[in-house]
Write a protein that holds these residues in place. Structure first.
Motif, PDB file in Angstrom:
ATOM      1  N   THR A  52      39.917  26.495  79.725  1.00  0.00           N
ATOM      2  CA  THR A  52      39.748  26.563  81.175  1.00  0.00           C
ATOM      3  C   THR A  52      40.748  27.506  81.840  1.00  0.00           C
ATOM      4  O   THR A  52      40.396  28.234  82.771  1.00  0.00           O
ATOM      5  N   HIS A  53      42.000  27.491  81.364  1.00  0.00           N
ATOM      6  CA  HIS A  53      43.014  28.368  81.944  1.00  0.00           C
ATOM      7  C   HIS A  53      44.228  28.372  81.031  1.00  0.00           C
ATOM      8  O   HIS A  53      44.272  27.660  80.025  1.00  0.00           O
ATOM      9  N   GLN A  83      38.519  33.491  79.759  1.00  0.00           N
ATOM     10  CA  GLN A  83      38.524  34.647  80.642  1.00  0.00           C
ATOM     11  C   GLN A  83      39.487  35.713  80.121  1.00  0.00           C
ATOM     12  O   GLN A  83      40.441  35.421  79.404  1.00  0.00           O
ATOM     13  N   ALA A  84      39.259  36.955  80.552  1.00  0.00           N
ATOM     14  CA  ALA A  84      40.110  38.061  80.128  1.00  0.00           C
ATOM     15  C   ALA A  84      41.576  37.804  80.467  1.00  0.00           C
ATOM     16  O   ALA A  84      42.478  38.095  79.670  1.00  0.00           O
ATOM     17  N   GLU A  85      41.838  37.232  81.651  1.00  0.00           N
ATOM     18  CA  GLU A  85      43.222  36.973  82.059  1.00  0.00           C
ATOM     19  C   GLU A  85      43.883  35.938  81.152  1.00  0.00           C
ATOM     20  O   GLU A  85      45.087  36.025  80.862  1.00  0.00           O
ATOM     21  N   VAL A 141      46.444  29.913  88.514  1.00  0.00           N
ATOM     22  CA  VAL A 141      46.097  31.035  87.644  1.00  0.00           C
ATOM     23  C   VAL A 141      44.583  31.088  87.564  1.00  0.00           C
ATOM     24  O   VAL A 141      43.905  30.116  87.930  1.00  0.00           O
ATOM     25  N   PRO A 142      43.990  32.186  87.110  1.00  0.00           N
ATOM     26  CA  PRO A 142      42.531  32.226  86.996  1.00  0.00           C
ATOM     27  C   PRO A 142      42.028  31.059  86.146  1.00  0.00           C
ATOM     28  O   PRO A 142      42.428  30.893  84.989  1.00  0.00           O
ATOM     29  N   GLY A 159      38.023  21.413  84.866  1.00  0.00           N
ATOM     30  CA  GLY A 159      39.317  22.006  84.569  1.00  0.00           C
ATOM     31  C   GLY A 159      40.303  21.630  85.664  1.00  0.00           C
ATOM     32  O   GLY A 159      40.122  20.644  86.377  1.00  0.00           O
ATOM     33  N   ASP A 160      41.354  22.412  85.815  1.00  0.00           N
ATOM     34  CA  ASP A 160      42.325  22.175  86.889  1.00  0.00           C
ATOM     35  C   ASP A 160      41.873  22.961  88.116  1.00  0.00           C
ATOM     36  O   ASP A 160      41.690  24.180  88.056  1.00  0.00           O
TER      37      ASP A 160
END
Length: 255
Positions: A52-53, A83-85, A141-142, A159-160
């Protein structure tokens, strides 16, 4: 489809672990400290992890799994979807030869035991009849949540996150949500901290949950250790028209 809760807490102690959900026996959604409850044989069955992050309580077991299962993963890597980040955070801060060896290059780049795959919000991955959709949420964060569907049954995990429109709008595009895992990390007395940390507390969740057009069972996750009873009492008081349940490590849901 079976969902086993390995960890769902906003912290750790002897009785709780951080976020990780095992879907059937081969998919993890997040890989917090709860992964440690799996046996070695159960770990070997995990093929995909959806993150998720990048926060530590949701990724801590990814590098540990790579190390533990190293020989088993040669030729059949553990695939991490994010995700890319988030993938950049893995490269910069985890698999960087300082915090941990770079298992995306071991035993060599052409045969690495961990494969980091970029997934974008709004994208869906299909794995053996299970559709896993990534949904953008609102965090420091993303961050993303997931909607998972198989054989006409579904669940969603936030997720958060904190107050947002996209998560609910995305779920409303589907015909049903049979089970919802949603966070409420703080009690209402810590409203300002919840806002700064981009988490829900009961009064913020009470504003957003009615945006969901599907009536479903609501399982509260990410409660801070020691505040669980207070948060749950406030959630039930703020959301009297919903079936509210405190998620716990070891819970199993058959969908």
């Amino acid at each position: 489809m079976k969902v086993r809760v390995l960890g769902c807490s906003g912290g750790v102690n002897q009785k709780v672990a951080t976020t990780s959900f095992l879907v059937d026996d081969d998919i993890l959604i997040d890989a917090g400290t709860g992964v440690g409850d799996l046996t070695l044989d159960e770990m070997r069955r995990v093929k995909h992890i959806f993150i998720t992050h990048s926060h530590l309580d949701h990724i801590a077991s990814v590098p540990l799994l790579a190390d533990t299962l190293f020989d088993d993963l040669i030729g059949q890597p553990l695939i991490v979807h994010a995700q890319a980040e988030t993938i950049k955070a893995f490269h910069d801060h985890i698999f960087n030869w300082t915090i941990w060896p770079d298992f995306t290059e071991l035993p060599d780049k052409s045969n690495a035991v961990v494969k980091l795959e970029v997934m974008a919000a709004g994208e869906t991955v299909e794995l053996s009849g299970r559709q896993i959709e990534m949904i953008r949420v609102n965090h420091t964060v993303p961050g993303v949540g997931y909607y998972v569907e198989s054989d006409g049954k579904s669940f969603a995990f936030s997720g958060d996150t904190t107050s947002n429109e996209n998560f609910w709008a995305s779920l409303n595009k589907h015909e049903a949500v049979d089970l919802l895992f949603i966070e409420s990390a703080f009690a209402d007395e810590e409203l300002e901290l919840a806002k700064v940390a981009f988490h829900y507390c009961p009064q913020l969740l009470a504003i957003d949950l009615p945006k969901l057009q599907h009536k479903t069972r609501v399982c509260i996750s990410h409660l801070k250790p020691g505040s669980e009873q207070q948060i749950m009492q406030q959630c039930k008081a703020a959301l009297p028209d919903w079936e509210i349940y405190q998620l716990k490590s070891g819970d199993v849901f058959q969908l």
